[in-house]
Design a protein around this motif. Structure first.
Motif, mmCIF file in Angstrom:
data_model
loop_
_atom_site.group_PDB
_atom_site.id
_atom_site.type_symbol
_atom_site.label_atom_id
_atom_site.label_comp_id
_atom_site.label_asym_id
_atom_site.label_seq_id
_atom_site.Cartn_x
_atom_site.Cartn_y
_atom_site.Cartn_z
ATOM 1 N N ASP A 38 46.425 67.001 -3.777
ATOM 2 C CA ASP A 38 45.525 68.091 -4.185
ATOM 3 C C ASP A 38 45.382 68.089 -5.706
ATOM 4 O O ASP A 38 46.361 68.263 -6.430
ATOM 5 C CB ASP A 38 46.092 69.430 -3.703
ATOM 6 C CG ASP A 38 45.090 70.577 -3.808
ATOM 7 O OD1 ASP A 38 44.147 70.466 -4.624
ATOM 8 O OD2 ASP A 38 45.261 71.568 -3.091
ATOM 9 N N HIS A 44 42.559 69.034 -1.222
ATOM 10 C CA HIS A 44 42.462 70.503 -1.208
ATOM 11 C C HIS A 44 41.929 71.045 0.115
ATOM 12 O O HIS A 44 42.027 72.237 0.368
ATOM 13 C CB HIS A 44 41.597 70.992 -2.370
ATOM 14 C CG HIS A 44 41.710 72.461 -2.612
ATOM 15 N ND1 HIS A 44 42.920 73.085 -2.943
ATOM 16 C CD2 HIS A 44 40.798 73.461 -2.541
ATOM 17 C CE1 HIS A 44 42.727 74.370 -3.080
ATOM 18 N NE2 HIS A 44 41.454 74.633 -2.837
ATOM 19 N N LEU A 91 54.072 77.789 3.640
ATOM 20 C CA LEU A 91 53.325 77.017 2.657
ATOM 21 C C LEU A 91 52.705 75.778 3.310
ATOM 22 O O LEU A 91 53.409 75.020 3.985
ATOM 23 C CB LEU A 91 54.245 76.566 1.521
ATOM 24 C CG LEU A 91 54.948 77.670 0.720
ATOM 25 C CD1 LEU A 91 56.153 77.093 -0.018
ATOM 26 C CD2 LEU A 91 53.986 78.326 -0.256
ATOM 27 N N SER A 102 47.424 75.979 0.352
ATOM 28 C CA SER A 102 46.986 75.375 -0.910
ATOM 29 C C SER A 102 46.940 76.393 -2.045
ATOM 30 O O SER A 102 45.938 76.528 -2.747
ATOM 31 C CB SER A 102 45.612 74.698 -0.747
ATOM 32 O OG SER A 102 45.648 73.736 0.273
ATOM 33 N N ALA A 124 43.558 73.521 2.588
ATOM 34 C CA ALA A 124 43.360 74.977 2.564
ATOM 35 C C ALA A 124 42.711 75.484 3.844
ATOM 36 O O ALA A 124 42.798 76.676 4.170
ATOM 37 C CB ALA A 124 42.514 75.378 1.353
ATOM 38 N N HIS A 158 50.290 72.462 2.043
ATOM 39 C CA HIS A 158 49.712 71.866 0.836
ATOM 40 C C HIS A 158 49.605 70.350 1.003
ATOM 41 O O HIS A 158 50.476 69.716 1.595
ATOM 42 C CB HIS A 158 50.579 72.168 -0.381
ATOM 43 C CG HIS A 158 49.780 72.432 -1.624
ATOM 44 N ND1 HIS A 158 49.931 73.582 -2.385
ATOM 45 C CD2 HIS A 158 48.815 71.710 -2.247
ATOM 46 C CE1 HIS A 158 49.102 73.545 -3.415
ATOM 47 N NE2 HIS A 158 48.409 72.416 -3.356
ATOM 48 N N SER A 164 44.083 81.570 1.620
ATOM 49 C CA SER A 164 43.875 80.146 1.387
ATOM 50 C C SER A 164 43.191 79.935 0.040
ATOM 51 O O SER A 164 42.349 80.743 -0.376
ATOM 52 C CB SER A 164 43.014 79.529 2.501
ATOM 53 O OG SER A 164 41.704 80.069 2.494
ATOM 54 N N SER A 165 43.582 78.856 -0.664
ATOM 55 C CA SER A 165 42.976 78.456 -1.926
ATOM 56 C C SER A 165 42.993 79.615 -2.924
ATOM 57 O O SER A 165 44.062 80.086 -3.294
ATOM 58 C CB SER A 165 41.559 77.929 -1.668
ATOM 59 O OG SER A 165 41.030 77.300 -2.807
ATOM 60 N N GLY A 169 52.942 74.743 -7.919
ATOM 61 C CA GLY A 169 52.409 74.661 -6.568
ATOM 62 C C GLY A 169 53.464 74.845 -5.492
ATOM 63 O O GLY A 169 54.615 75.210 -5.760
ATOM 64 N N SER A 170 53.077 74.554 -4.264
ATOM 65 C CA SER A 170 53.915 74.842 -3.096
ATOM 66 C C SER A 170 55.271 74.147 -3.146
ATOM 67 O O SER A 170 56.290 74.717 -2.752
ATOM 68 C CB SER A 170 53.175 74.444 -1.819
ATOM 69 O OG SER A 170 51.979 75.174 -1.683
ATOM 70 N N PHE A 200 50.053 70.433 -6.077
ATOM 71 C CA PHE A 200 51.099 70.398 -5.050
ATOM 72 C C PHE A 200 52.465 70.715 -5.660
ATOM 73 O O PHE A 200 53.240 71.473 -5.083
ATOM 74 C CB PHE A 200 51.108 69.010 -4.410
ATOM 75 C CG PHE A 200 52.264 68.746 -3.484
ATOM 76 C CD1 PHE A 200 52.338 69.366 -2.249
ATOM 77 C CD2 PHE A 200 53.281 67.872 -3.850
ATOM 78 C CE1 PHE A 200 53.406 69.122 -1.388
ATOM 79 C CE2 PHE A 200 54.340 67.613 -3.000
ATOM 80 C CZ PHE A 200 54.412 68.248 -1.766
#
Length: 298
Positions: free
Chosen positions: A208, A258, A202, A183, A261, A204, A147-148, A233-234, A213
């Motif tokens: 974010d 965010h 994924l 995320s 996450a 997200h 995550s993150s 991003g995702s 994103f």
């Protein structure tokens, strides 16, 4: 209230007693002793070889723990589905840094942090390979998850490993069967190809501003900031996987930030259903799901 407490206690007791936990040191780097907690189903047999979820926690490369709530939840849930669950520590290179990991942190330092995180994750995976019999792990079914900050690292590891390695032969035997990202983002989704595309989960939030994103600057930094760096991003990753006809499960949290996450227990059934179908049965599933942000006290 008393009855509710008893129910929660019984649930927690049976879940915690359904697995065994052992801690191993997988690497020592300078002053950092890097460990992993290995969660194994209690009813495992000596000859069993199970798929494994290897989890890397978030925390902006300055905090977090392999024993956090999300980490223990996903590792425990993995054992309930007859997987091995592993949660690892890694070097927190931005801990105590005045610039943090945002717009004041230079792109050079961000790339260095990504690079070292990838090496830590690969070293953890190499330990799993080298001790697969002792850990009861099927090395053809290793799922990279995080995550993150952890999600950023595992995505770079599975899709952009060669970008971060100094030699072509380093860790050449390591492959992953799937990825789980809460995320996360990568430097360049064009590095996802037919050769390295794998089933990917994924999660997200569309709003974010820390990890984008879609395709946008990391931490929403302006181009004149030293930490300006574009990331895919995702949403961009999912589009690439769709193009390559690779399995994915994309949970889009409309209006989410965010905090997407964070891992929520009710999402884990869907994740492991996807893994069972794609990793164990080699089915091609492409799912896009729209959800709303969960309450902070969820």
């Amino acid at each position: 209230m008393k009855h509710l407490f008893i129910i929660i206690f019984i649930f927690s007791y049976f879940w915690s007693s359904a697995q065994n936990i052992k801690t191993y040191t997988y690497a020592i780097k300078g002053l950092d002793t890097l460990k992993m907690d290995v969660y194994t189903p209690e009813n495992i047999k000596e000859a069993d070889s199970l798929p494994v979820v290897v989890w890397m926690h978030g925390g902006g490369f300055s905090g977090g723990s392999r024993a956090g709530k999300d980490e223990t939840n996903i590792a425990n849930f993995a054992t309930s589905k007859n997987y091995i669950g592993i949660s690892i520590s890694y070097r927190l290179l931005r801990k105590g840094a005045k610039t943090g990991f945002g717009c004041k942190c230079s792109k050079k330092n961000k790339l260095f942090t990504f690079n070292q995180g990838v090496l830590d994750f690969l070293d953890a995976t190499q330990f799993i390979y080298d001790n697969s019999d002792r850990l009861n792990v099927d090395t053809s079914k290793i799922i990279a998850a995080g995550s993150s900050a952890g999600a950023e690292i595992i995505l770079h590891t599975v899709f952009m490993k060669r970008f971060f390695l100094s030699t072509e032969t380093a860790y050449e035997n390591i492959n992953y069967a799937a990825a789980i990202s809460f995320s996360g983002a990568i430097l360049n989704s064009d590095d996802i190809t037919t050769d390295n595309a794998i089933p990917t989960v994924l999660f997200h939030g569309t709003e974010d501003t820390t990890v984008p994103f879609k395709t946008a600057p990391h931490h929403n930094c302006q181009p004149n900031k030293t930490g300006f760096m574009m990331l895919d991003g995702s949403h961009t990753i999912a589009e690439k996987l769709k193009e390559l006809e690779t399995p994915y499960y994309f949970n889009i949290v409309k209006g989410g930030h965010h905090d997407v996450a964070n891992v929520h227990i009710n999402d884990l059934d869907d994740i492991f259903y996807f893994l069972d179908k794609t990793v164990k049965k080699n089915e091609v599933i492409q799912i896009t799901k729209y959800t709303s942000p969960k309450p902070t006290n969820y």
